[in-house]
Design an enzyme around this catalytic site. Sequence first.
Site, PDB file in Angstrom:
ATOM      1  N   GLU A 186      -9.298   3.242  -8.442  1.00  0.00           N
ATOM      2  CA  GLU A 186      -8.660   1.954  -8.718  1.00  0.00           C
ATOM      3  C   GLU A 186      -9.283   0.855  -7.866  1.00  0.00           C
ATOM      4  OE1 GLU A 186      -4.050   3.308  -9.842  1.00  0.00           O
ATOM      5  OE2 GLU A 186      -4.491   2.341  -7.924  1.00  0.00           O
TER       6      GLU A 186
ATOM      7  N   GLY B  84      -4.962  12.911 -13.821  1.00  0.00           N
ATOM      8  CA  GLY B  84      -6.058  13.849 -13.696  1.00  0.00           C
ATOM      9  C   GLY B  84      -6.955  13.460 -12.545  1.00  0.00           C
TER      10      GLY B  84
ATOM     11  N   ARG C 163      -0.408   4.068  -2.576  1.00  0.00           N
ATOM     12  CA  ARG C 163      -0.272   5.521  -2.408  1.00  0.00           C
ATOM     13  C   ARG C 163       1.205   5.856  -2.411  1.00  0.00           C
ATOM     14  NH1 ARG C 163      -1.193  10.319  -3.448  1.00  0.00           N
ATOM     15  NH2 ARG C 163      -2.059  11.792  -1.937  1.00  0.00           N
ATOM     16  N   GLY C 164       1.649   6.522  -3.464  1.00  0.00           N
ATOM     17  CA  GLY C 164       3.063   6.749  -3.663  1.00  0.00           C
ATOM     18  C   GLY C 164       3.753   7.494  -2.538  1.00  0.00           C
ATOM     19  N   GLU C 165       3.111   8.536  -2.014  1.00  0.00           N
ATOM     20  CA  GLU C 165       3.771   9.369  -1.003  1.00  0.00           C
ATOM     21  C   GLU C 165       4.030   8.596   0.294  1.00  0.00           C
ATOM     22  OE1 GLU C 165       0.360  11.738   1.446  1.00  0.00           O
ATOM     23  OE2 GLU C 165       0.837  12.541  -0.524  1.00  0.00           O
ATOM     24  N   ASP C 166       3.288   7.529   0.532  1.00  0.00           N
ATOM     25  CA  ASP C 166       3.474   6.732   1.747  1.00  0.00           C
ATOM     26  C   ASP C 166       4.554   5.668   1.598  1.00  0.00           C
ATOM     27  OD1 ASP C 166       1.466   8.111   3.003  1.00  0.00           O
ATOM     28  OD2 ASP C 166      -0.038   6.540   2.790  1.00  0.00           O
ATOM     29  N   THR C 167       4.631   5.055   0.427  1.00  0.00           N
ATOM     30  CA  THR C 167       5.394   3.806   0.320  1.00  0.00           C
ATOM     31  C   THR C 167       6.402   3.745  -0.822  1.00  0.00           C
ATOM     32  OG1 THR C 167       3.651   2.828  -1.052  1.00  0.00           O
ATOM     33  CG2 THR C 167       3.489   2.485   1.333  1.00  0.00           C
TER      34      THR C 167
END
Length: 216
Positions: free
Chosen positions: A93, A59, A27-31
């Site tokens: 994923e 999407g 999760r990009g916003e976390d790490t």
Amino acid sequence: MALLIPKGSSLFSSTHQWNYDVFLSFRGEDTRYGFMSHLYQVLCDKGFNTFIDDNLQKGEEISAELLKTIESLMILIIVFSENYASSTWCLDELVKILECKNNCKLVLPIFYKVDPSKVRKQEGKFGIALAKHEEKFNNNMGKVQRWRAALNEAGSLSGLHYRDGNLESKFIQGIMEKISSTKLKCTRLFVAKHPVGVDTHAKAIEMLLDIESTDF
């Protein structure tokens, strides 16, 4: 969000030309600017040519291209962080990764400042995220149930747990060691469908065996 590590490093080699060896789901916003950036730097220092899937089409649904990539890789790593389950992309994923958990693939969960039981039981922010998904996809509860089942399965797997206060550098080194040991155990042997020159060598061996059998 996923991080794809292309083939070509000294750590991973094979006679089979895979495009990538390792897939990281996170999760990009976390790490992205902390843990993942440190892991990225270690991979670069080890000679990995690293690709982030920012160029893949985004999407609501995971792309067919990304699904095919996951299917082809030997090592699949999931970095569970606090808001992982809030992303339907990450959950898709995860479902695909667990579907591919066979044939000597390594599926390695990384629980980053998250207790594995929270993932397994969908408690805390994982539970809140799944409840929101149920509201949004109330006409497709099968999808949400697949996400819940995947989180339960992944939370039950043997993985690595990072806790506050630990050294990230040492923890990342542990990840690299795990990947290296798995690669050594799971090296694939690819044999040509029609190998050249094998028949000649086989006949020579048969002749030697016949000669030895007449000596008794």
